[in-house]
Design a protein around this motif. Structure first.
Motif, short mmCIF file in Angstrom:
data_model
loop_
_atom_site.label_atom_id
_atom_site.label_comp_id
_atom_site.label_asym_id
_atom_site.label_seq_id
_atom_site.Cartn_x
_atom_site.Cartn_y
_atom_site.Cartn_z
N LEU A 1 4.36 2.12 16.99
CA LEU A 1 5.76 1.74 16.76
C LEU A 1 6.67 2.23 17.89
O LEU A 1 7.83 1.82 17.96
CB LEU A 1 6.24 2.30 15.41
N GLN A 2 6.17 3.10 18.75
CA GLN A 2 6.94 3.56 19.91
C GLN A 2 6.91 2.51 21.02
O GLN A 2 7.76 2.52 21.91
CB GLN A 2 6.37 4.88 20.47
N LYS A 3 5.92 1.61 20.96
CA LYS A 3 5.71 0.65 22.04
C LYS A 3 6.49 -0.64 21.85
O LYS A 3 6.93 -1.25 22.82
CB LYS A 3 4.21 0.33 22.16
N ALA A 4 6.59 -1.08 20.61
CA ALA A 4 7.24 -2.37 20.34
C ALA A 4 7.67 -2.40 18.87
O ALA A 4 7.12 -1.66 18.05
CB ALA A 4 6.27 -3.52 20.61
N PRO A 5 8.63 -3.27 18.53
CA PRO A 5 8.95 -3.45 17.12
C PRO A 5 7.70 -3.90 16.36
O PRO A 5 6.85 -4.60 16.91
CB PRO A 5 10.02 -4.56 17.13
N PHE A 6 7.62 -3.54 15.11
CA PHE A 6 6.46 -3.85 14.28
C PHE A 6 6.10 -5.33 14.34
O PHE A 6 4.94 -5.70 14.52
CB PHE A 6 6.73 -3.42 12.83
N VAL A 7 7.11 -6.20 14.22
CA VAL A 7 6.83 -7.64 14.16
C VAL A 7 6.32 -8.20 15.49
O VAL A 7 5.75 -9.29 15.52
CB VAL A 7 8.07 -8.44 13.69
N LEU A 8 6.53 -7.47 16.58
CA LEU A 8 6.06 -7.94 17.89
C LEU A 8 4.72 -7.34 18.30
O LEU A 8 4.18 -7.69 19.35
CB LEU A 8 7.11 -7.64 18.97
N LEU A 9 4.19 -6.46 17.47
CA LEU A 9 2.87 -5.89 17.76
C LEU A 9 1.81 -6.97 17.57
O LEU A 9 2.01 -7.91 16.79
CB LEU A 9 2.58 -4.72 16.81
N PRO A 10 0.69 -6.85 18.25
CA PRO A 10 -0.41 -7.81 18.02
C PRO A 10 -0.82 -7.78 16.54
O PRO A 10 -0.67 -6.76 15.86
CB PRO A 10 -1.55 -7.28 18.90
N GLY A 11 -1.32 -8.90 16.07
CA GLY A 11 -1.71 -9.01 14.66
C GLY A 11 -2.65 -7.92 14.21
O GLY A 11 -2.51 -7.37 13.12
N SER A 12 -3.61 -7.55 15.06
CA SER A 12 -4.57 -6.51 14.67
C SER A 12 -3.87 -5.15 14.48
O SER A 12 -4.22 -4.39 13.59
CB SER A 12 -5.68 -6.39 15.71
N ALA A 13 -2.89 -4.86 15.31
CA ALA A 13 -2.15 -3.59 15.18
C ALA A 13 -1.31 -3.59 13.92
O ALA A 13 -1.23 -2.58 13.22
CB ALA A 13 -1.27 -3.36 16.41
#
Length: 194
Positions: A108-120
């Motif tokens: 969650l430090q890298k990107a907003p939750f919704v923009l994380l890859p599906g697997s993450a």
């Protein structure tokens, strides 16, 4: 009197941890479209500290209660399979908490939750499902006195597995729709710009 105070302290720590977790999950869901700013990260760190301290306190009071039960009732106290199911669930919670801290929250430090890859997103959702179902089930086992010396370990753990499976299915659906939500918004934005 000491045993009653230990049980009460154990209950309070459970309530604090569970309440803190529910609030944190609600905040994280509200923040799903935002990159965590400094204030959000501080709130998350404070939540981690509270839950970690509550969990350590629960281990301490729980072990003291088991010791007191053994001293009062002898080996028969340790033959309660519901007790060992609760120890198993709390052990899973402890391991899951470590995974959330080490592998989950850094995502969650890298990107907003919704923009994380599906697997993450799925990984975070499943860790969250284990966390919430584990806390709820451990709290339930604390009051499930009629199950003492009656329910076999595998039945108790089977009930937990069913709850975890349900929570995981809900988490999977929710995190899957979170990605679609962003795609829909991006699609709407591109349609407006044409």
């Amino acid at each position: 009197m000491l045993k009653m105070l230990l049980i009460y302290s154990h209950l309070l720590a459970t309530c604090i941890a569970l309440g803190t977790m529910l609030q944190a999950d609600h905040k994280l869901w509200r923040w799903r479209k935002e990159l965590l700013n400094r204030a959000m990260r501080e709130q998350l760190a404070e939540t981690q500290q509270i839950v970690t301290l509550a969990l350590l306190f629960l281990w301490g009071t729980g072990l003291l209660l088991v010791l007191m039960g053994y001293l009062d009732e002898g080996i028969g106290y340790l033959l309660n399979q519901k007790l060992w199911a609760k120890v198993s669930v709390v052990t899973l919670l402890s391991l899951n908490g470590a995974l959330l801290h080490k592998a989950g929250f850094p995502l969650l430090q890298k990107a907003p939750f919704v923009l994380l890859p599906g697997s993450a997103r799925v990984r975070l959702g499943l860790l969250g499902a284990l966390s919430m179902s584990g806390w709820l089930f451990a709290a339930f086992l604390g009051v499930a006195r009629p199950w003492n010396h009656v329910m076999p370990y595998q039945h108790v753990m089977g009930a937990f597995a069913a709850l975890l499976l349900l929570a995981s299915a809900v988490a999977f659906v929710v995190v899957s729709t979170a990605g679609v939500e962003v795609e829909d918004e991006q699609g709407d934005g591109s349609a407006e710009s044409c």
